[in-house]
Write a protein that holds these residues in place. Structure first.
Motif, PDB file in Angstrom:
ATOM      1  N   GLY A   1      37.798  12.518  25.861  1.00 19.19           N
ATOM      2  CA  GLY A   1      38.613  13.721  25.672  1.00 19.19           C
ATOM      3  C   GLY A   1      37.751  14.829  25.080  1.00 19.19           C
ATOM      4  N   GLN A   2      36.896  14.452  24.124  1.00 19.05           N
ATOM      5  CA  GLN A   2      36.028  15.449  23.480  1.00 19.05           C
ATOM      6  C   GLN A   2      34.962  15.970  24.445  1.00 19.05           C
ATOM      7  OE1 GLN A   2      36.879  16.707  20.810  1.00 19.05           O
ATOM      8  NE2 GLN A   2      38.080  15.168  19.697  1.00 19.05           N
ATOM      9  N   THR A   3      34.482  15.110  25.325  1.00 23.34           N
ATOM     10  CA  THR A   3      33.479  15.568  26.298  1.00 23.34           C
ATOM     11  C   THR A   3      34.097  16.610  27.231  1.00 23.34           C
ATOM     12  OG1 THR A   3      32.432  13.390  26.194  1.00 23.34           O
ATOM     13  CG2 THR A   3      31.820  14.789  28.046  1.00 23.34           C
ATOM     14  N   VAL A   4      35.329  16.340  27.667  1.00 22.63           N
ATOM     15  CA  VAL A   4      36.010  17.297  28.554  1.00 22.63           C
ATOM     16  C   VAL A   4      36.305  18.592  27.790  1.00 22.63           C
ATOM     17  CG1 VAL A   4      38.065  17.683  29.974  1.00 22.63           C
ATOM     18  CG2 VAL A   4      36.941  15.446  29.988  1.00 22.63           C
ATOM     19  N   LYS A   5      36.694  18.456  26.530  1.00 20.99           N
ATOM     20  CA  LYS A   5      36.962  19.653  25.715  1.00 20.99           C
ATOM     21  C   LYS A   5      35.679  20.482  25.528  1.00 20.99           C
ATOM     22  CE  LYS A   5      38.879  22.506  22.739  1.00 20.99           C
ATOM     23  NZ  LYS A   5      39.902  23.490  23.012  1.00 20.99           N
ATOM     24  N   ALA A   6      34.534  19.814  25.393  1.00 19.47           N
ATOM     25  CA  ALA A   6      33.267  20.551  25.254  1.00 19.47           C
ATOM     26  C   ALA A   6      33.020  21.380  26.513  1.00 19.47           C
ATOM     27  CB  ALA A   6      32.116  19.576  25.009  1.00 19.47           C
ATOM     28  N   ALA A   7      33.310  20.809  27.681  1.00 18.87           N
ATOM     29  CA  ALA A   7      33.163  21.563  28.936  1.00 18.87           C
ATOM     30  C   ALA A   7      34.131  22.745  28.955  1.00 18.87           C
ATOM     31  CB  ALA A   7      33.423  20.638  30.123  1.00 18.87           C
ATOM     32  N   ASN A   8      35.329  22.518  28.455  1.00 18.96           N
ATOM     33  CA  ASN A   8      36.336  23.585  28.370  1.00 18.96           C
ATOM     34  C   ASN A   8      35.812  24.755  27.535  1.00 18.96           C
ATOM     35  OD1 ASN A   8      39.492  24.151  28.575  1.00 18.96           O
ATOM     36  ND2 ASN A   8      38.880  24.636  26.489  1.00 18.96           N
ATOM     37  N   GLN A   9      35.210  24.426  26.400  1.00 25.72           N
ATOM     38  CA  GLN A   9      34.735  25.475  25.487  1.00 25.72           C
ATOM     39  C   GLN A   9      33.556  26.250  26.059  1.00 25.72           C
ATOM     40  OE1 GLN A   9      37.479  25.528  24.191  1.00 25.72           O
ATOM     41  NE2 GLN A   9      36.753  25.992  22.132  1.00 25.72           N
ATOM     42  N   LEU A  10      32.741  25.555  26.876  1.00 26.30           N
ATOM     43  CA  LEU A  10      31.637  26.217  27.575  1.00 26.30           C
ATOM     44  C   LEU A  10      32.199  27.270  28.540  1.00 26.30           C
ATOM     45  CD1 LEU A  10      28.598  26.220  28.424  1.00 26.30           C
ATOM     46  CD2 LEU A  10      29.170  24.381  30.026  1.00 26.30           C
ATOM     47  N   ILE A  11      33.204  26.871  29.299  1.00 22.97           N
ATOM     48  CA  ILE A  11      33.797  27.775  30.297  1.00 22.97           C
ATOM     49  C   ILE A  11      34.500  28.949  29.609  1.00 22.97           C
ATOM     50  CG2 ILE A  11      35.561  27.959  32.106  1.00 22.97           C
ATOM     51  CD1 ILE A  11      34.957  24.926  32.698  1.00 22.97           C
ATOM     52  N   VAL A  12      35.234  28.660  28.539  1.00 21.94           N
ATOM     53  CA  VAL A  12      35.987  29.728  27.862  1.00 21.94           C
ATOM     54  C   VAL A  12      35.028  30.754  27.254  1.00 21.94           C
ATOM     55  CG1 VAL A  12      37.557  30.261  25.945  1.00 21.94           C
ATOM     56  CG2 VAL A  12      38.041  28.321  27.447  1.00 21.94           C
ATOM     57  N   ALA A  13      33.976  30.283  26.577  1.00 22.64           N
ATOM     58  CA  ALA A  13      33.036  31.229  25.946  1.00 22.64           C
ATOM     59  C   ALA A  13      32.360  32.093  27.010  1.00 22.64           C
ATOM     60  CB  ALA A  13      31.988  30.471  25.138  1.00 22.64           C
ATOM     61  N   GLY A  14      31.913  31.460  28.087  1.00 22.12           N
ATOM     62  CA  GLY A  14      31.246  32.212  29.150  1.00 22.12           C
ATOM     63  C   GLY A  14      32.179  33.227  29.782  1.00 22.12           C
ATOM     64  N   THR A  15      33.432  32.841  29.976  1.00 25.91           N
ATOM     65  CA  THR A  15      34.396  33.751  30.605  1.00 25.91           C
ATOM     66  C   THR A  15      34.690  34.935  29.688  1.00 25.91           C
ATOM     67  OG1 THR A  15      35.354  31.822  31.697  1.00 25.91           O
ATOM     68  CG2 THR A  15      36.631  33.845  31.778  1.00 25.91           C
TER      69      THR A  15
ATOM     70  N   ALA B   1      43.673  15.323  17.332  1.00 24.45           N
ATOM     71  CA  ALA B   1      43.773  16.463  18.251  1.00 24.45           C
ATOM     72  C   ALA B   1      42.710  17.522  17.953  1.00 24.45           C
ATOM     73  CB  ALA B   1      45.170  17.076  18.162  1.00 24.45           C
ATOM     74  N   SER B   2      41.928  17.321  16.892  1.00 27.22           N
ATOM     75  CA  SER B   2      40.870  18.280  16.538  1.00 27.22           C
ATOM     76  C   SER B   2      39.793  18.270  17.617  1.00 27.22           C
ATOM     77  CB  SER B   2      40.208  17.872  15.217  1.00 27.22           C
ATOM     78  OG  SER B   2      41.114  17.301  14.310  1.00 27.22           O
ATOM     79  N   THR B   3      39.005  19.340  17.671  1.00 28.70           N
ATOM     80  CA  THR B   3      37.848  19.357  18.571  1.00 28.70           C
ATOM     81  C   THR B   3      36.620  18.965  17.767  1.00 28.70           C
ATOM     82  OG1 THR B   3      38.836  21.175  19.815  1.00 28.70           O
ATOM     83  CG2 THR B   3      36.482  20.776  20.136  1.00 28.70           C
ATOM     84  N   ILE B   4      36.060  17.783  18.069  1.00 31.21           N
ATOM     85  CA  ILE B   4      34.898  17.308  17.310  1.00 31.21           C
ATOM     86  C   ILE B   4      33.874  16.698  18.262  1.00 31.21           C
ATOM     87  CG2 ILE B   4      36.284  16.933  15.232  1.00 31.21           C
ATOM     88  CD1 ILE B   4      36.063  13.882  15.813  1.00 31.21           C
ATOM     89  N   ARG B   5      32.787  16.158  17.700  1.00 35.32           N
ATOM     90  CA  ARG B   5      31.730  15.563  18.532  1.00 35.32           C
ATOM     91  C   ARG B   5      32.236  14.303  19.224  1.00 35.32           C
ATOM     92  NH1 ARG B   5      27.537  14.887  14.003  1.00 35.32           N
ATOM     93  NH2 ARG B   5      27.287  12.934  15.128  1.00 35.32           N
ATOM     94  N   PRO B   6      31.926  14.134  20.519  1.00 39.47           N
ATOM     95  CA  PRO B   6      32.380  12.931  21.231  1.00 39.47           C
ATOM     96  C   PRO B   6      31.891  11.644  20.577  1.00 39.47           C
ATOM     97  CG  PRO B   6      31.494  14.554  22.777  1.00 39.47           C
ATOM     98  CD  PRO B   6      31.238  15.088  21.399  1.00 39.47           C
ATOM     99  N   ASP B   7      30.656  11.631  20.066  1.00 42.92           N
ATOM    100  CA  ASP B   7      30.138  10.385  19.465  1.00 42.92           C
ATOM    101  C   ASP B   7      30.896  10.033  18.186  1.00 42.92           C
ATOM    102  OD1 ASP B   7      28.718  12.768  18.468  1.00 42.92           O
ATOM    103  OD2 ASP B   7      27.549  11.377  17.261  1.00 42.92           O
ATOM    104  N   VAL B   8      31.348  11.062  17.452  1.00 40.98           N
ATOM    105  CA  VAL B   8      32.122  10.799  16.229  1.00 40.98           C
ATOM    106  C   VAL B   8      33.488  10.209  16.606  1.00 40.98           C
ATOM    107  CG1 VAL B   8      33.210  11.858  14.195  1.00 40.98           C
ATOM    108  CG2 VAL B   8      30.899  12.541  14.873  1.00 40.98           C
ATOM    109  N   SER B   9      34.107  10.770  17.658  1.00 39.86           N
ATOM    110  CA  SER B   9      35.394  10.212  18.120  1.00 39.86           C
ATOM    111  C   SER B   9      35.241   8.759  18.532  1.00 39.86           C
ATOM    112  CB  SER B   9      35.923  10.999  19.324  1.00 39.86           C
ATOM    113  OG  SER B   9      36.479  12.208  18.910  1.00 39.86           O
ATOM    114  N   ALA B  10      34.157   8.463  19.250  1.00 42.47           N
ATOM    115  CA  ALA B  10      33.949   7.087  19.729  1.00 42.47           C
ATOM    116  C   ALA B  10      33.770   6.138  18.531  1.00 42.47           C
ATOM    117  CB  ALA B  10      32.742   7.036  20.665  1.00 42.47           C
TER     118      ALA B  10
END
Ligand code: NAP
Length: 292
Positions: free
Chosen positions: A167-181, A94-103
């Motif tokens: 899941g990590q790729t979508v979470k990365a998009a989430n973090q982009l939106i949250v930081a910008g907001t 459930a951690s937020t990490i690099r998508p390539d590491v998860s794969a």
């Protein structure tokens, strides 16, 4: 009864593990520092003295640790999750990490007979406490279905988004939106204060229009009060913006506003404010405006 080994009982992992106990799972928690494990035991869970002890008898193992190297050492280490897994273990990171590491972890799990899903979460500490997290899940469809009861005990919106790492790729998009907001809400607050506007009233009306967003709901009151206890530490958001910048570059996609906000978050971390909540970006906006 399903036994869940839960590793990393921090701001998010602690309440997630407690919600699994409430939902009727047999939870064995492990944390390096002992205090969070003691709290979980008070809440009806079991405590493990070692990572191996939390994993050995588990049907499902969940990890909730900070960064890619932490997950790699916890999972792939000599006495880690995979080394102690019983056959057919379902592993949920459930951690937020690099998508390539998860794969890669999913591939290594597959080679050892461990089913792996990446399941990063959004919703913050409040979402973890209230079991209302949004959970974006990467992995095989049948492994997602197997993980669903555990994920639905800690989250409200649980969605399979694609193969391992997705899941990590979508979470990365989430973090982009949250930081910008957060950055834009911080700029709006400093701007409104410069005009002596009643910012509480302003936030109420803005929240009801097209500018409405979850940062207004969850973070604006703290920002107005200059209360920046985490929550979500800027140091972790810095990590996540590094992930999204690297992944965007890899895909040949530009994220100019993301790059700008990444630099602002990096500045907060560089000057020693990485332990503040990410809404602490407001401090930097104030200082850049000469208003402190
Ligand atoms: P946290 O409060 O720092 O908790 C991390 C936990 O992991 C701690 O209990 C820590 O305890 C343990 N840990 C750290 N390094 C470890 C290692 N190498 N091996 C084993 N255990 C280790 O962080 P958090 O806010 O819960 O965040 C955890 C993850 O969730 C991060 O990936 C973060 O990006 C993500 N996330 C956080 C939020 C939020 O609002 N906080 C929201 C969504 C997602 P010890 O140091 O005692 O081991």
């Amino acid at each position: 009864m399903t036994t869940v080994g839960f590793i990393g009982l921090g701001i998010m992992g602690g309440p997630m593990a407690a919600n699994l106990v409430k939902a009727g799972f047999d939870v064995i928690g492990y944390n390096r520092g002992p205090e969070p494990t003691r709290r979980l035991v008070e809440q009806g869970g079991r405590g493990a003295d070692s990572l191996a002890e939390a994993v050995r008898d588990a049907d499902v193992v969940v990890t909730m640790v900070p960064d890619s190297p932490d997950v790699e050492s916890v999972v792939l280490g000599e006495d880690g999750v995979f080394a102690n897994a019983k056959p057919g273990l379902l592993f949920v990171d459930a951690s937020t990490i690099r998508p390539d590491v998860s794969a890669r972890i999913a591939r290594e799990g597959g080679a050892r007979g461990v089913r792996v899903v990446d399941a990063p979460v959004s919703g913050g500490q409040q979402g973890a406490v209230e079991a209302t997290l949004s959970i974006m899940v990467g992995g095989e469809a049948e492994d997602f279905e197997a993980a669903r009861p555990v994920l639905e005990a800690v989250g409200r919106t649980v969605v399979h988004v694609g193969p391992a790492g997705s899941g990590q790729t979508v979470k990365a998009a989430n973090q982009l939106i949250v930081a910008g907001t957060i950055e834009l809400v911080a700029e709006a607050i400093v701007f409104l204060e410069a005009y002596g506007v009643d910012t509480g009233a302003a936030v109420r009306v803005l929240a009801g229009g097209l500018a409405g967003n979850a940062i207004f709901e969850r973070k604006a009151a703290g920002m107005l009060a200059r209360e920046f206890t985490p929550g979500f530490r800027l140091a972790l958001h810095h990590k996540d913006l590094g992930i999204v910048q690297a992944a965007a570059r890899e895909a040949g996609v530009v994220i100019p506003l993301g790059a700008a906000v990444s630099q602002l978050v990096a500045a907060m971390v560089a000057r020693g404010d990485g332990g503040l909540d990410h809404s602490g970006l407001l401090k930097l906006v104030e200082q850049l405006s000469g208003r402190t």
